[in-house]
Design a protein around this motif. Structure first.
Motif, PDB file in Angstrom:
ATOM      1  N   GLY A 170       0.812  -1.215   0.000  1.00 38.95           N
ATOM      2  CA  GLY A 170       0.000   0.000   0.000  1.00 38.95           C
ATOM      3  C   GLY A 170       0.842   1.259   0.000  1.00 38.95           C
ATOM      4  O   GLY A 170       0.623   2.172  -0.817  1.00 38.95           O
ATOM      5  N   ILE A 171       1.826   1.329   0.908  1.00 37.63           N
ATOM      6  CA  ILE A 171       2.683   2.518   0.976  1.00 37.63           C
ATOM      7  C   ILE A 171       3.564   2.613  -0.261  1.00 37.63           C
ATOM      8  O   ILE A 171       3.759   3.699  -0.825  1.00 37.63           O
ATOM      9  CB  ILE A 171       3.537   2.485   2.254  1.00 37.63           C
ATOM     10  CG1 ILE A 171       2.632   2.541   3.494  1.00 37.63           C
ATOM     11  CG2 ILE A 171       4.527   3.648   2.272  1.00 37.63           C
ATOM     12  CD1 ILE A 171       3.370   2.356   4.802  1.00 37.63           C
ATOM     13  N   GLY A 172       4.098   1.464  -0.697  1.00 37.31           N
ATOM     14  CA  GLY A 172       4.943   1.465  -1.888  1.00 37.31           C
ATOM     15  C   GLY A 172       4.199   1.957  -3.118  1.00 37.31           C
ATOM     16  O   GLY A 172       4.716   2.770  -3.891  1.00 37.31           O
ATOM     17  N   THR A 173       2.972   1.483  -3.289  1.00 36.00           N
ATOM     18  CA  THR A 173       2.168   1.921  -4.429  1.00 36.00           C
ATOM     19  C   THR A 173       1.848   3.407  -4.340  1.00 36.00           C
ATOM     20  O   THR A 173       1.880   4.130  -5.349  1.00 36.00           O
ATOM     21  CB  THR A 173       0.859   1.111  -4.492  1.00 36.00           C
ATOM     22  OG1 THR A 173       1.172  -0.283  -4.624  1.00 36.00           O
ATOM     23  CG2 THR A 173       0.006   1.547  -5.676  1.00 36.00           C
ATOM     24  N   ALA A 174       1.549   3.883  -3.136  1.00 37.12           N
ATOM     25  CA  ALA A 174       1.241   5.304  -2.955  1.00 37.12           C
ATOM     26  C   ALA A 174       2.441   6.180  -3.323  1.00 37.12           C
ATOM     27  O   ALA A 174       2.287   7.229  -3.967  1.00 37.12           O
ATOM     28  CB  ALA A 174       0.815   5.566  -1.516  1.00 37.12           C
ATOM     29  N   LEU A 175       3.637   5.750  -2.924  1.00 38.32           N
ATOM     30  CA  LEU A 175       4.839   6.526  -3.240  1.00 38.32           C
ATOM     31  C   LEU A 175       5.095   6.561  -4.746  1.00 38.32           C
ATOM     32  O   LEU A 175       5.428   7.610  -5.311  1.00 38.32           O
ATOM     33  CB  LEU A 175       6.048   5.933  -2.513  1.00 38.32           C
ATOM     34  CG  LEU A 175       6.106   6.151  -1.001  1.00 38.32           C
ATOM     35  CD1 LEU A 175       7.258   5.352  -0.393  1.00 38.32           C
ATOM     36  CD2 LEU A 175       6.256   7.631  -0.674  1.00 38.32           C
ATOM     37  N   VAL A 176       4.939   5.411  -5.382  1.00 40.36           N
ATOM     38  CA  VAL A 176       5.210   5.343  -6.823  1.00 40.36           C
ATOM     39  C   VAL A 176       4.172   6.138  -7.611  1.00 40.36           C
ATOM     40  O   VAL A 176       4.513   6.920  -8.507  1.00 40.36           O
ATOM     41  CB  VAL A 176       5.241   3.874  -7.288  1.00 40.36           C
ATOM     42  CG1 VAL A 176       5.269   3.797  -8.814  1.00 40.36           C
ATOM     43  CG2 VAL A 176       6.457   3.164  -6.708  1.00 40.36           C
ATOM     44  N   GLY A 190      12.135   4.426  -3.137  1.00 42.17           N
ATOM     45  CA  GLY A 190      11.628   3.939  -1.857  1.00 42.17           C
ATOM     46  C   GLY A 190      10.364   3.115  -2.026  1.00 42.17           C
ATOM     47  O   GLY A 190      10.208   2.047  -1.416  1.00 42.17           O
ATOM     48  N   GLY A 191       9.464   3.588  -2.872  1.00 38.02           N
ATOM     49  CA  GLY A 191       8.246   2.834  -3.142  1.00 38.02           C
ATOM     50  C   GLY A 191       8.537   1.514  -3.822  1.00 38.02           C
ATOM     51  O   GLY A 191       7.948   0.479  -3.488  1.00 38.02           O
ATOM     52  N   ALA A 192       9.475   1.529  -4.779  1.00 39.22           N
ATOM     53  CA  ALA A 192       9.835   0.294  -5.479  1.00 39.22           C
ATOM     54  C   ALA A 192      10.449  -0.723  -4.520  1.00 39.22           C
ATOM     55  O   ALA A 192      10.195  -1.928  -4.624  1.00 39.22           O
ATOM     56  CB  ALA A 192      10.805   0.608  -6.618  1.00 39.22           C
ATOM     57  N   ASN A 225       7.477  -6.578  -0.441  1.00 44.22           N
ATOM     58  CA  ASN A 225       6.206  -7.303  -0.499  1.00 44.22           C
ATOM     59  C   ASN A 225       6.375  -8.640  -1.218  1.00 44.22           C
ATOM     60  O   ASN A 225       5.815  -9.660  -0.791  1.00 44.22           O
ATOM     61  CB  ASN A 225       5.165  -6.445  -1.215  1.00 44.22           C
ATOM     62  CG  ASN A 225       3.871  -7.180  -1.458  1.00 44.22           C
ATOM     63  OD1 ASN A 225       3.068  -7.386  -0.556  1.00 44.22           O
ATOM     64  ND2 ASN A 225       3.650  -7.596  -2.701  1.00 44.22           N
ATOM     65  N   SER A 226       7.152  -8.648  -2.294  1.00 49.08           N
ATOM     66  CA  SER A 226       7.372  -9.888  -3.042  1.00 49.08           C
ATOM     67  C   SER A 226       8.094 -10.929  -2.195  1.00 49.08           C
ATOM     68  O   SER A 226       7.796 -12.127  -2.272  1.00 49.08           O
ATOM     69  CB  SER A 226       8.177  -9.596  -4.312  1.00 49.08           C
ATOM     70  OG  SER A 226       7.473  -8.711  -5.162  1.00 49.08           O
ATOM     71  N   ILE A 227       9.034 -10.477  -1.383  1.00 45.66           N
ATOM     72  CA  ILE A 227       9.756 -11.399  -0.506  1.00 45.66           C
ATOM     73  C   ILE A 227       8.819 -11.961   0.562  1.00 45.66           C
ATOM     74  O   ILE A 227       8.852 -13.152   0.889  1.00 45.66           O
ATOM     75  CB  ILE A 227      10.956 -10.682   0.141  1.00 45.66           C
ATOM     76  CG1 ILE A 227      11.953 -10.245  -0.940  1.00 45.66           C
ATOM     77  CG2 ILE A 227      11.635 -11.581   1.170  1.00 45.66           C
ATOM     78  CD1 ILE A 227      13.073  -9.368  -0.425  1.00 45.66           C
ATOM     79  N   ILE A 228       7.955 -11.105   1.082  1.00 41.97           N
ATOM     80  CA  ILE A 228       7.042 -11.520   2.150  1.00 41.97           C
ATOM     81  C   ILE A 228       6.076 -12.594   1.663  1.00 41.97           C
ATOM     82  O   ILE A 228       5.808 -13.576   2.369  1.00 41.97           O
ATOM     83  CB  ILE A 228       6.268 -10.307   2.697  1.00 41.97           C
ATOM     84  CG1 ILE A 228       7.222  -9.366   3.436  1.00 41.97           C
ATOM     85  CG2 ILE A 228       5.156 -10.758   3.646  1.00 41.97           C
ATOM     86  CD1 ILE A 228       6.587  -8.046   3.838  1.00 41.97           C
ATOM     87  N   VAL A 229       5.537 -12.430   0.448  1.00 40.54           N
ATOM     88  CA  VAL A 229       4.538 -13.397  -0.017  1.00 40.54           C
ATOM     89  C   VAL A 229       5.155 -14.784  -0.213  1.00 40.54           C
ATOM     90  O   VAL A 229       4.482 -15.804  -0.018  1.00 40.54           O
ATOM     91  CB  VAL A 229       3.845 -12.912  -1.309  1.00 40.54           C
ATOM     92  CG1 VAL A 229       3.114 -11.607  -1.066  1.00 40.54           C
ATOM     93  CG2 VAL A 229       4.813 -12.777  -2.469  1.00 40.54           C
TER      94      VAL A 229
END
Length: 227
Positions: free
Chosen positions: A23-29, A51-53, A59-63
């Motif tokens: 969510g935060i990453g997408t908002a920054l980008v 930073g957003g990227a 997120n990819s690592i977490i999933v």
């Protein structure tokens, strides 16, 4: 099957973290990628964009971690479904990483443009943005399709209250359907992703607070008969 509290709490945290990371990453980008296209502005806001990227990368690592931690929970009962779920999460992560590559390519494009915004550069910008869009939607289709059988199997295991896995199966099914609609140009993805997103938050909180049930297989006792 005994699942330690640390295991379930870690899994619960991993279910909640993507909500904030993505969510935060997408908002920054998206705060940088505004219409009309201004490549100079993209290059000038490198810090929030990168930073957003990086949050999207996290997120990819977490999933992947979610799939790995869930694997031993159903391995004995449904080994094939457990393996399939790990593969689902890995494929989701790979596609999301592809999306991040598209986004970072936009940043590189903005820096290479040197303040120019020609029609060719605008077209390339839109293609890279669309590539990120397609990568995300395909990731959500794979996640939804792979999660439905997994949570139905989790329902049969009785490791969670029956309503939770059923909500998960419905939520992920709607998520996949919404992404299919998005690929056909119907802007219903956000609406259909809502139930799945709320389920992940609720499941994460449940695992942190209560964890999994301890299910002991019933053992049939045959009384001895004196001859």
């Amino acid at each position: 099957m005994n699942t330690t509290r640390l295991h379930s709490r870690t899994l619960g945290i991993l279910f909640i973290l993507p909500f904030f990371a993505y969510g935060i990453g997408t908002a920054l980008v998206t705060s940088v990628l505004k219409e009309p296209v201004n490549l100079a502005a993209v290059a000038g806001q490198r810090t929030p964009f990168v930073g957003g990227a990086l949050l999207l990368l996290l997120n990819s690592i977490i999933v992947v971690g979610i799939g790995v931690l869930f694997f031993p929970i159903l391995r004995e009962r449904s080994p094939s479904i457990s393996v399939a779920y790990v593969c689902t999460r890995v494929m989701e992560a790979v596609l999301l990483l592809v999306g991040v590559v598209f986004l970072l390519s936009i940043l590189q494009l903005g820096e290479s443009a040197q303040g120019q915004t020609t029609p060719e550069l605008v077209t390339l910008f839109k293609l890279l943005s669309k590539g990120n869009f397609w990568a995300y939607q395909l990731a959500m289709i794979i996640l939804g399709a792979g999660s439905v059988p997994f949570f139905l199997s989790l329902y049969q295991s009785r490791l969670l209250p029956s309503f939770l896995p059923l909500l998960g199966a419905v939520g992920y099914g709607l998520l996949a359907l919404g992404s299919v609609f998005e690929l056909f140009g119907l802007p219903w993805g956000v609406l259909f992703s809502g139930p799945g997103g709320l389920f992940e938050l609720f499941l994460g909180g449940w695992l942190i607070a209560k964890g999994f049930r301890t299910v002991t297989p019933s053992v049939a006792v045959t009384p001895s008969v004196a001859a």
